[in-house]
Design a protein around this motif. Structure first.
Motif, PDB file in Angstrom:
ATOM      1  N   SER A  55       7.037   8.595  20.571  1.00 39.26           N
ATOM      2  CA  SER A  55       5.386   8.456  19.401  1.00 39.26           C
ATOM      3  C   SER A  55       5.329   6.987  18.716  1.00 39.26           C
ATOM      4  O   SER A  55       7.037   7.054  18.429  1.00 39.26           O
ATOM      5  CB  SER A  55       6.142   9.909  18.492  1.00 39.26           C
ATOM      6  OG  SER A  55       6.946   9.784  17.732  1.00 39.26           O
ATOM      7  N   GLN A  73      -6.094  17.708  24.985  1.00 36.10           N
ATOM      8  CA  GLN A  73      -4.581  16.317  25.076  1.00 36.10           C
ATOM      9  C   GLN A  73      -3.814  17.777  24.225  1.00 36.10           C
ATOM     10  O   GLN A  73      -3.866  18.600  23.867  1.00 36.10           O
ATOM     11  CB  GLN A  73      -4.107  16.183  23.469  1.00 36.10           C
ATOM     12  CG  GLN A  73      -5.660  14.930  24.631  1.00 36.10           C
ATOM     13  CD  GLN A  73      -5.124  13.047  23.596  1.00 36.10           C
ATOM     14  OE1 GLN A  73      -3.962  13.186  22.458  1.00 36.10           O
ATOM     15  NE2 GLN A  73      -5.937  12.328  23.821  1.00 36.10           N
ATOM     16  N   THR A  74      -2.749  18.431  25.049  1.00 36.31           N
ATOM     17  CA  THR A  74      -1.584  19.150  24.680  1.00 36.31           C
ATOM     18  C   THR A  74      -0.653  18.782  24.747  1.00 36.31           C
ATOM     19  O   THR A  74      -0.102  18.385  25.716  1.00 36.31           O
ATOM     20  CB  THR A  74      -2.166  20.669  25.063  1.00 36.31           C
ATOM     21  OG1 THR A  74      -1.050  22.093  25.162  1.00 36.31           O
ATOM     22  CG2 THR A  74      -1.570  20.613  26.279  1.00 36.31           C
ATOM     23  N   VAL A  75       0.591  19.169  23.232  1.00 33.32           N
ATOM     24  CA  VAL A  75       1.901  18.563  24.196  1.00 33.32           C
ATOM     25  C   VAL A  75       2.854  19.747  24.460  1.00 33.32           C
ATOM     26  O   VAL A  75       2.380  21.252  23.841  1.00 33.32           O
ATOM     27  CB  VAL A  75       2.598  18.163  22.437  1.00 33.32           C
ATOM     28  CG1 VAL A  75       4.055  18.049  22.325  1.00 33.32           C
ATOM     29  CG2 VAL A  75       2.235  17.370  21.685  1.00 33.32           C
ATOM     30  N   ASP A  77       6.263  18.873  25.240  1.00 30.10           N
ATOM     31  CA  ASP A  77       7.658  18.753  23.963  1.00 30.10           C
ATOM     32  C   ASP A  77       7.561  18.283  23.240  1.00 30.10           C
ATOM     33  O   ASP A  77       7.171  16.900  23.181  1.00 30.10           O
ATOM     34  CB  ASP A  77       8.750  19.403  25.900  1.00 30.10           C
ATOM     35  CG  ASP A  77      10.034  19.067  25.004  1.00 30.10           C
ATOM     36  OD1 ASP A  77      10.157  19.855  23.626  1.00 30.10           O
ATOM     37  OD2 ASP A  77      11.224  18.102  24.934  1.00 30.10           O
ATOM     38  N   GLU A  79       6.636  16.745  19.152  1.00 28.74           N
ATOM     39  CA  GLU A  79       4.996  17.198  18.633  1.00 28.74           C
ATOM     40  C   GLU A  79       5.281  15.786  18.575  1.00 28.74           C
ATOM     41  O   GLU A  79       5.134  15.002  17.761  1.00 28.74           O
ATOM     42  CB  GLU A  79       5.467  17.913  17.305  1.00 28.74           C
ATOM     43  CG  GLU A  79       6.180  17.477  16.031  1.00 28.74           C
ATOM     44  CD  GLU A  79       6.675  18.636  14.286  1.00 28.74           C
ATOM     45  OE1 GLU A  79       6.174  19.278  14.724  1.00 28.74           O
ATOM     46  OE2 GLU A  79       7.526  17.780  14.255  1.00 28.74           O
ATOM     47  N   GLU A  80       3.370  15.313  17.975  1.00 28.06           N
ATOM     48  CA  GLU A  80       2.717  14.251  17.533  1.00 28.06           C
ATOM     49  C   GLU A  80       1.480  14.242  16.285  1.00 28.06           C
ATOM     50  O   GLU A  80       0.889  15.912  16.326  1.00 28.06           O
ATOM     51  CB  GLU A  80       2.469  13.003  18.530  1.00 28.06           C
ATOM     52  CG  GLU A  80       0.882  13.939  19.492  1.00 28.06           C
ATOM     53  CD  GLU A  80       0.971  13.621  20.279  1.00 28.06           C
ATOM     54  OE1 GLU A  80      -0.553  12.750  20.852  1.00 28.06           O
ATOM     55  OE2 GLU A  80       1.825  12.913  21.064  1.00 28.06           O
ATOM     56  N   ARG A 117       1.318  20.209  18.861  1.00 29.69           N
ATOM     57  CA  ARG A 117       2.715  21.040  18.997  1.00 29.69           C
ATOM     58  C   ARG A 117       2.465  21.853  20.318  1.00 29.69           C
ATOM     59  O   ARG A 117       1.448  22.277  20.404  1.00 29.69           O
ATOM     60  CB  ARG A 117       3.089  22.127  17.949  1.00 29.69           C
ATOM     61  CG  ARG A 117       3.472  21.040  16.764  1.00 29.69           C
ATOM     62  CD  ARG A 117       3.736  22.256  15.733  1.00 29.69           C
ATOM     63  NE  ARG A 117       4.279  21.376  14.699  1.00 29.69           N
ATOM     64  CZ  ARG A 117       4.928  22.295  13.601  1.00 29.69           C
ATOM     65  NH1 ARG A 117       4.146  23.326  13.079  1.00 29.69           N
ATOM     66  NH2 ARG A 117       5.623  21.098  13.137  1.00 29.69           N
ATOM     67  N   CYS A 133      -0.648   9.705  20.415  1.00 25.48           N
ATOM     68  CA  CYS A 133       0.757   9.520  20.434  1.00 25.48           C
ATOM     69  C   CYS A 133       1.562   9.043  18.612  1.00 25.48           C
ATOM     70  O   CYS A 133       2.512   8.502  18.660  1.00 25.48           O
ATOM     71  CB  CYS A 133       1.349   8.247  21.269  1.00 25.48           C
ATOM     72  SG  CYS A 133       0.051   8.694  22.757  1.00 25.48           S
ATOM     73  N   VAL A 142       8.129  12.413  23.496  1.00 27.84           N
ATOM     74  CA  VAL A 142       7.176  13.436  23.528  1.00 27.84           C
ATOM     75  C   VAL A 142       6.946  13.475  24.956  1.00 27.84           C
ATOM     76  O   VAL A 142       6.149  12.899  25.652  1.00 27.84           O
ATOM     77  CB  VAL A 142       5.409  12.688  22.969  1.00 27.84           C
ATOM     78  CG1 VAL A 142       4.686  13.903  22.868  1.00 27.84           C
ATOM     79  CG2 VAL A 142       5.791  13.192  21.125  1.00 27.84           C
ATOM     80  N   LYS A 143       6.430  14.726  25.466  1.00 32.39           N
ATOM     81  CA  LYS A 143       6.271  15.330  27.118  1.00 32.39           C
ATOM     82  C   LYS A 143       4.483  15.668  26.385  1.00 32.39           C
ATOM     83  O   LYS A 143       4.577  17.359  26.130  1.00 32.39           O
ATOM     84  CB  LYS A 143       6.969  16.021  27.301  1.00 32.39           C
ATOM     85  CG  LYS A 143       6.400  15.921  29.105  1.00 32.39           C
ATOM     86  CD  LYS A 143       7.101  17.288  30.101  1.00 32.39           C
ATOM     87  CE  LYS A 143       7.968  16.111  31.037  1.00 32.39           C
ATOM     88  NZ  LYS A 143       8.740  17.372  31.742  1.00 32.39           N
ATOM     89  N   LYS A 144       3.648  15.406  27.272  1.00 34.99           N
ATOM     90  CA  LYS A 144       2.105  15.595  26.719  1.00 34.99           C
ATOM     91  C   LYS A 144       1.414  16.215  27.635  1.00 34.99           C
ATOM     92  O   LYS A 144       1.794  14.863  28.855  1.00 34.99           O
ATOM     93  CB  LYS A 144       1.667  14.445  25.656  1.00 34.99           C
ATOM     94  CG  LYS A 144       0.189  14.718  25.351  1.00 34.99           C
ATOM     95  CD  LYS A 144      -0.886  13.500  24.966  1.00 34.99           C
ATOM     96  CE  LYS A 144      -0.513  13.891  23.988  1.00 34.99           C
ATOM     97  NZ  LYS A 144      -1.792  12.901  23.315  1.00 34.99           N
TER      98      LYS A 144
END
Length: 159
Positions: A55, A73-75, A77, A79-80, A117, A133, A142-144
């Protein structure tokens, strides 16, 4: 913009394509951090992308807007934060962008600040400029999962 929990994707009456793509979104997101980086084809010409990155601070980041595709968009792993504003009236950065994406250097005086999240998704339509981001407390990995859907396939709820 729609902001909701992934288990509520089906409650949004945006047409058959949304229902089918939403089911695949849920299936992919359920794999969480285990979902491999890369591209995943989805029904109706939609595509999902899994990205891993660190991030960033807002300084130097740009707003982006899409003309053809809607973003989900969804995270998976981490958070951003993501900032969201109406793109109307923003001056495009003419040195960047492409056929679907335009970028903006200016920072509007106010923006919606969204916390992404695991388990939460944001649907962004054309005209909704967003700056994704962004760091929550400090830069972190972050994994998105980002899904690109042809916006013309999303139909509004009948009245």
């Amino acid at each position: 913009m729609i902001l909701d929990r992934l288990e509520h994707v089906a409650r949004w009456p945006l047409g058959t394509a949304w229902t089918e793509i939403g089911a695949e979104l849920g299936r992919l997101a359920a794999q969480g951090a285990e979902l491999a980086e890369g591209e995943y084809p989805l029904p109706h010409g939609a595509k999902a992308f899994v990205q891993v990155y660190v991030s960033r601070d807002q300084a130097g980041a740009l707003y982006e807007n899409h003309h053809i595709m809607a973003d989900v968009q969804t995270v998976l792993d981490g958070e951003e934060y993501m900032l969201v504003v109406d793109a109307e009236g923003l001056a495009p950065d003419t040195g960047r962008g492409g056929s679907d994406t335009e970028f903006f250097r200016e920072t509007p005086p106010a923006a919606a600040r969204v916390l992404l999240r695991p388990g939460v998704f944001a649907l962004l339509l054309p005209g909704e400029a967003h700056m994704p981001c962004l760091t929550v407390e400090r830069p972190a990995t972050v994994k998105k999962l980002v899904v690109k859907i042809p916006a013309r396939l999303l139909s509004p709820a009948p009245k």
